[in-house]
Enzyme design. Structure first.
Site, PDB file in Angstrom:
ATOM      1  N   ARG A 133       0.631  -1.407  -0.154  1.00 33.74           N
ATOM      2  CA  ARG A 133       0.478   0.068   0.162  1.00 33.74           C
ATOM      3  C   ARG A 133       0.918   1.091   0.052  1.00 33.74           C
ATOM      4  O   ARG A 133       0.806   2.087  -0.323  1.00 33.74           O
ATOM      5  CB  ARG A 133      -0.766  -0.226   1.359  1.00 33.74           C
ATOM      6  CG  ARG A 133      -2.504   1.146   1.550  1.00 33.74           C
ATOM      7  CD  ARG A 133      -2.804   1.079   2.679  1.00 33.74           C
ATOM      8  NE  ARG A 133      -4.082   2.104   3.056  1.00 33.74           N
ATOM      9  CZ  ARG A 133      -3.211   3.474   2.543  1.00 33.74           C
ATOM     10  NH1 ARG A 133      -2.867   3.061   3.298  1.00 33.74           N
ATOM     11  NH2 ARG A 133      -4.230   4.525   2.837  1.00 33.74           N
ATOM     12  N   ARG A 179       3.843   1.400 -11.715  1.00 34.14           N
ATOM     13  CA  ARG A 179       2.525   1.906 -10.920  1.00 34.14           C
ATOM     14  C   ARG A 179       1.215   0.657 -11.537  1.00 34.14           C
ATOM     15  O   ARG A 179       1.183  -0.777 -10.799  1.00 34.14           O
ATOM     16  CB  ARG A 179       1.659   3.348 -10.967  1.00 34.14           C
ATOM     17  CG  ARG A 179       0.695   3.072 -10.038  1.00 34.14           C
ATOM     18  CD  ARG A 179      -0.871   2.525 -10.363  1.00 34.14           C
ATOM     19  NE  ARG A 179      -2.039   2.459  -9.183  1.00 34.14           N
ATOM     20  CZ  ARG A 179      -2.825   1.577  -8.947  1.00 34.14           C
ATOM     21  NH1 ARG A 179      -2.552   0.255 -10.028  1.00 34.14           N
ATOM     22  NH2 ARG A 179      -3.724   1.907  -8.047  1.00 34.14           N
ATOM     23  N   LYS A 207      -3.054 -11.651  -3.364  1.00 34.11           N
ATOM     24  CA  LYS A 207      -4.428 -11.664  -3.208  1.00 34.11           C
ATOM     25  C   LYS A 207      -4.144 -13.154  -3.301  1.00 34.11           C
ATOM     26  O   LYS A 207      -4.976 -14.574  -3.199  1.00 34.11           O
ATOM     27  CB  LYS A 207      -5.191 -10.889  -4.290  1.00 34.11           C
ATOM     28  CG  LYS A 207      -4.992  -9.625  -4.373  1.00 34.11           C
ATOM     29  CD  LYS A 207      -5.749  -8.987  -5.483  1.00 34.11           C
ATOM     30  CE  LYS A 207      -6.274  -7.118  -4.546  1.00 34.11           C
ATOM     31  NZ  LYS A 207      -7.318  -7.381  -6.244  1.00 34.11           N
ATOM     32  N   ASN A 237     -11.910  -5.502  -6.722  1.00 29.13           N
ATOM     33  CA  ASN A 237     -12.773  -4.211  -5.242  1.00 29.13           C
ATOM     34  C   ASN A 237     -13.563  -3.232  -5.432  1.00 29.13           C
ATOM     35  O   ASN A 237     -12.406  -2.423  -5.531  1.00 29.13           O
ATOM     36  CB  ASN A 237     -11.831  -5.119  -3.994  1.00 29.13           C
ATOM     37  CG  ASN A 237     -12.361  -4.778  -2.787  1.00 29.13           C
ATOM     38  OD1 ASN A 237     -13.762  -3.770  -2.378  1.00 29.13           O
ATOM     39  ND2 ASN A 237     -12.365  -5.113  -1.615  1.00 29.13           N
ATOM     40  N   GLU A 274     -11.472   0.687  -5.541  1.00 32.24           N
ATOM     41  CA  GLU A 274     -10.936   1.432  -6.103  1.00 32.24           C
ATOM     42  C   GLU A 274     -11.805   2.635  -5.925  1.00 32.24           C
ATOM     43  O   GLU A 274     -11.493   3.947  -6.556  1.00 32.24           O
ATOM     44  CB  GLU A 274     -11.964   0.411  -7.630  1.00 32.24           C
ATOM     45  CG  GLU A 274     -11.133  -0.270  -8.045  1.00 32.24           C
ATOM     46  CD  GLU A 274     -11.432  -1.228  -9.364  1.00 32.24           C
ATOM     47  OE1 GLU A 274     -12.617  -0.081 -10.053  1.00 32.24           O
ATOM     48  OE2 GLU A 274     -11.041  -2.307  -9.586  1.00 32.24           O
ATOM     49  N   THR A 324      -4.118  -2.205 -14.418  1.00 28.14           N
ATOM     50  CA  THR A 324      -3.093  -3.183 -13.443  1.00 28.14           C
ATOM     51  C   THR A 324      -4.085  -4.245 -13.963  1.00 28.14           C
ATOM     52  O   THR A 324      -3.587  -5.706 -13.617  1.00 28.14           O
ATOM     53  CB  THR A 324      -3.683  -2.201 -12.417  1.00 28.14           C
ATOM     54  OG1 THR A 324      -2.619  -0.633 -12.872  1.00 28.14           O
ATOM     55  CG2 THR A 324      -2.910  -3.089 -11.567  1.00 28.14           C
ATOM     56  N   GLU A 381      -2.658  -8.102 -13.760  1.00 27.91           N
ATOM     57  CA  GLU A 381      -3.635  -9.390 -12.655  1.00 27.91           C
ATOM     58  C   GLU A 381      -3.497 -10.599 -13.536  1.00 27.91           C
ATOM     59  O   GLU A 381      -3.492 -11.667 -12.700  1.00 27.91           O
ATOM     60  CB  GLU A 381      -3.768  -8.539 -11.374  1.00 27.91           C
ATOM     61  CG  GLU A 381      -3.563  -7.584 -10.704  1.00 27.91           C
ATOM     62  CD  GLU A 381      -4.580  -6.267  -9.713  1.00 27.91           C
ATOM     63  OE1 GLU A 381      -5.118  -6.517  -9.709  1.00 27.91           O
ATOM     64  OE2 GLU A 381      -4.281  -5.374  -9.778  1.00 27.91           O
TER      65      GLU A 381
END
Length: 565
Positions: free
Chosen positions: A32, A176, A187, A213, A217, A271, A275
């Site tokens: 984070r 990023r 996750k 989620n 977001e 992103t 993932e």
């Protein structure tokens, strides 16, 4: 023990794996913190870049490029844009200093970055080995979408300062979005069973749902907007020492809505694509991808180019079998030739697109180059095998060095290479890949005719619509199915008019008469329309909504993907 809620990053004992191949660790607090700091880096970089005009010429390679004004660098026009050149050189220096030894760094010019002069640090790898680098999409979305939204139009001559600001912004954005790998790893370790099940079945939609989620977001977007508004204010210090700020739109260095929109429409979707791609490689699971064989064809080369080492490539004997395997979910994707600059549209592939309504998730443009290869020496060759198209494209060289050779046409260049391994005094004209596959020596490089430019466009087809991340340089493929009994051209006319009225460029239109069958008892003309833009673009979505409301026929989106050429 109950599973954490979908999309949660809550750490549980599953994070402490006994899997001997799983190494390293990253706490949620660390992850984070990295992402929060990158938010600020990106926002400050955008504010800095917005200080200069768009300066479009530093992103171009053609006659409008900055290079054309330089007598010493005019040769760069066709190689790199001004930005690309300095980004490449910046990465070269950074690579020597060890920047790209880190897992969270991904170069834009990976093939051109030298090895580090410094030894790698002894940190333990957190990620599983992977081949994911989507910086081509990052660069496209930055130049096509982000820059026009933050920079004043025009040219102020500050090319070096603009490019420097671009490089800072691009590397921050790249870092990023590629942090999606770390997010996905965390996750996965949190919900191992659920993710493993989806990975093993290749369920990309299920993976996307599990990763998402919406609450997190929404908070991220509000935070980005607040940071942009705070950092971008015009702050004045009065004579009394007090601070006065203005929140009128004109007082912001950059409109706070813009960074929020960039995150919502560009960075977050890309992103999540990373993932999903990382998770599909996470278990050493290789998606099966069918292509038009045999091994060593240009279709094989296109599949290798697109999927790298992330897929198990399966050669099949004809394109109908490729489509069948895709639609029966026996393979995740198929790679098929769609258009060749010498021979035109591949009618069989076009017809199968109409008949199966398979979706297109990418295209690949491959420049076809031919090479003369054999096991023996050139002076012993009496027979050459290849596809007839290859003979036609290499006619000048064959006339020059092989007047007495017997030319035997076979079904593919790769088949010719295979024949050359079995018969003495034979050669083949095929790809460099075919020479490697069949163990042949290349006797002559690039034997295609001097001015012949042969480019083949391949489609990557899949069973379900898979919407690719919008980059600002996209195209969309539509299938128009007029209602039986209506004027078949009315839907086409309405669609083309709606696209033109919304300033959307039409790239191609193709028609196909579908004969009557038991399923479709009336013969019908169907249309394929390809145009610029992405289904998530306001203009394109407006056109699709209008056609849905006002037309009786069916408009299917077969694909919406990055425009590579």
């Amino acid at each position: 023990m109950s599973s954490p809620p979908r999309g949660s990053l809550t750490r549980d004992p599953a994070m402490e794996s006994n899997d001997a191949t799983e190494t390293g660790s990253m706490s949620l607090a660390e992850l984070r913190d990295h992402l929060l700091r990158l938010e600020e880096t990106i926002i400050f970089a955008l504010i800095e870049r917005a200080h200069f005009a768009h300066n479009l010429s530093i992103y171009q390679r053609d006659d409008d490029s900055v290079w054309t004004t330089s007598s010493t660098h005019a040769g760069m026009v066709d190689k790199h844009s001004f930005l690309e050149y300095f980004l490449k050189e910046t990465e070269r220096i950074q690579a020597l200093l060890g920047r790209f030894n880190a897992e969270d760094e991904n170069p834009f010019f990976a093939a051109l970055t030298p090895a580090s002069l410094l030894p790698a640090r002894g940190s333990t790898a957190f990620l599983k080995p992977n081949s994911i680098n989507l910086n081509d999409k990052v660069l496209a979305m930055y130049t096509e979408k982000i820059l026009p939204s933050i920079c004043p139009e025009g040219d102020d001559g500050h090319y070096g300062s603009s490019a420097n600001a671009d490089i800072i912004a691009l590397q921050a954005i790249s870092k990023r979005v590629h942090y999606g790998k770390q997010v996905a790893e965390v996750k996965f370790r949190t919900q191992r069973e659920a993710y493993t099940r989806l990975i093993e079945t290749g369920d990309t939609d299920g993976l996307m749902d599990l990763l998402t989620n919406a609450t997190v977001e929404a908070k991220l977007l509000r935070r980005v907007r607040l940071k942009a508004a705070t950092y971008g204010q015009d702050i004045q210090v009065g004579q009394d020492g007090g601070v006065a700020t203005s929140t009128t739109p004109a007082s912001y260095k950059i409109d706070p809505d813009v960074p929020e929109r960039i995150y919502r429409e560009l960075l977050i979707p890309l992103t999540k694509d990373i993932e999903v791609e990382y998770l599909l490689q996470r278990l050493d699971y290789k998606r099966h991808v069918a292509y038009l064989g045999p091994t060593g064809t240009f279709c094989h080369l296109a599949a290798k180019q697109h999927f790298s080492d992330s897929a198990e490539l399966v050669p099949l004997t004809d394109v109908a079998e490729v489509f069948q395997q895709v639609m029966e979910s026996k393979v995740a994707y198929g790679v098929v030739p769609y258009f060749n600059s010498q021979s035109g549209l591949m009618a069989t592939v076009r017809n199968l697109l109409y008949d199966t309504q398979a979706r297109v998730c990418a295209d690949i443009h491959l420049t076809v180059t031919h090479h003369l290869m054999a096991k023996g020496s050139l002076d012993k060759v009496t027979t050459v095998y290849s596809h007839q198209h290859a003979f036609d494209e290499c006619s000048a060289v064959l006339q020059d060095i092989g007047k007495d050779w017997q030319l035997k046409a076979v079904e593919s260049t790769a088949s010719g290479a295979e024949m050359a391994t079995k018969e003495p005094n034979t050669a083949a004209i095929a790809s460099r890949l075919a020479a490697s596959v069949y163990g042949l020596d290349i006797l002559r490089d690039h034997v295609e005719n001097k001015h012949a430019k042969n480019v083949t466009r391949f489609f990557v087809v899949t069973k379900r619509f898979s919407k690719c991340t919008r980059t600002g340089r996209d195209k969309t493929l539509l299938l128009l199915c007029p209602k039986v009994g209506d004027s078949e051209s009315s839907l086409l006319t309405a669609s083309l008019k709606a696209l033109v009225d919304n300033s959307i460029t039409i790239l191609s239109v193709d028609s196909h008469l579908r004969p009557a069958t038991q399923i479709h008892p009336v013969a019908q003309t169907l249309y394929l329309v390809e145009h610029t833009g992405h289904v998530d673009d306001d203009a394109v979505s407006s056109v699709l909504a209008k056609l849905s409301r006002e037309q009786d026929g069916e408009v299917l989106v077969l694909g919406s993907f990055h425009r590579t050429a």
